[in-house]
Scaffold this active site. Structure first.
Site, short mmCIF file in Angstrom:
data_model
loop_
_atom_site.label_atom_id
_atom_site.label_comp_id
_atom_site.label_asym_id
_atom_site.label_seq_id
_atom_site.Cartn_x
_atom_site.Cartn_y
_atom_site.Cartn_z
N HIS A 95 48.52 55.66 3.76
CA HIS A 95 47.36 54.86 3.37
C HIS A 95 46.56 54.40 4.59
CE1 HIS A 95 49.08 50.97 4.68
NE2 HIS A 95 50.24 51.53 4.35
N ASP A 96 45.24 54.48 4.43
CA ASP A 96 44.28 53.93 5.38
C ASP A 96 44.28 54.61 6.74
OD1 ASP A 96 43.30 51.57 3.70
OD2 ASP A 96 45.45 51.17 3.76
N GLY A 120 51.07 54.13 7.99
CA GLY A 120 49.82 53.53 7.55
C GLY A 120 48.91 53.10 8.68
#
Length: 258
Positions: free
Chosen positions: A118-119, A136
């Site tokens: 994520h991200d 992440g």
């Protein structure tokens, strides 16, 4: 061209020239650009934005929800740029409230079993070799090449034109234009071969090498080395990019080889 054995949500926006192989699942709130091919058994979930002329090989999962216990179901994206190849069983999770999106740029190659959490922000022309794992909120800048089986700690920043040895454990930021190798990971010289392939001149490469002599071979600490570089070396795009990277590093840069 959609195979009858594939499932495509009626609300998905799929360009007419996209080729979809059997046993693909494409959810709602998905957009896929012209000329892309989706291999069999690929799963593309809500929030995916896939560009033009991409190839996604069998078993990949794009835009699954983040593996982050702080995620609360917010609407986020996983964005794949144009002309990018996603090989077998790659996973690209969508973003969280932290950035709202996970991004893989244009002209990238993600080899089999890579994971982009994520991200993460992955730039253009990046190569991630087999089983590279990004935690992440990692940032990987343009033209970085990451060797197979590399593990990258959350929040790390990998600079442009970097080459990382396979099997590395990356827990610090890696500044632009360098090779990173050994265990624990350390500066292993300037990525001169990669820079020549990308049309950097011999003069530019020599200037970059001189900057890293101050940083890694002068016995100065990092902050003193940066001050000396700024005071004693001529201003160039590469010099200023390295200085900015080092000053903005939140995790600190990799050490020199002792």
């Amino acid at each position: 061209m959609k195979q009858p054995l594939a499932y495509v949500h009626p609300a998905a926006k799929i360009a007419p020239s996209v080729v979809i192989d059997p046993f693909v699942t494409i959810d709602q709130n998905v957009e896929i650009g012209e000329g892309t091919r989706i291999g069999s058994n690929v799963t593309i979930m809500e929030g995916a934005r896939i560009g033009k002329n991409c190839t996604i090989f069998p078993g990949a999962v794009i835009s699954a929800i983040p593996q982050d216990l702080k995620f609360r179901g917010e609407e986020t994206l996983a964005i794949i740029g144009d002309n990018t190849t996603i090989r077998e069983c790659v996973t690209v999770n969508r973003g969280t409230a932290a950035r709202g999106k996970t991004v893989v740029g244009n002209n990238c190659l993600l080899m089999a079993y890579c994971h982009v959490a994520h991200d993460c922000i992955v730039g253009d022309n990046v190569i991630m070799s087999n089983a590279t794992q990004l935690a992440g909120e990692v940032v990987v800048d343009n033209f970085a090449v990451i060797g197979g089986g590399t593990l990258v700690h959350q929040f790390c920043h990998i600079g442009p034109h970097v080459m990382i040895q396979g099997g590395a454990l990356v827990n610090k930021d890696i500044p632009p234009y360098v090779k990173a190798a050994r265990e624990p990971i350390a500066y292993a010289g300037v990525n001169s071969i990669g820079l020549r392939r990308r049309n950097f001149s011999n003069e530019q490469i020599r200037e970059i090498q001189e900057i890293y002599r101050y940083l890694y071979l002068s016995a100065l600490n990092v902050s003193d080395a940066v001050e000396r570089i700024e005071a004693e070396l001529p201003a160039t795009k590469e010099r200023d990019e390295i200085i900015l990277f080092v000053r903005n590093s939140k995790r600190g840069i990799i050490r020199g080889y002792v």
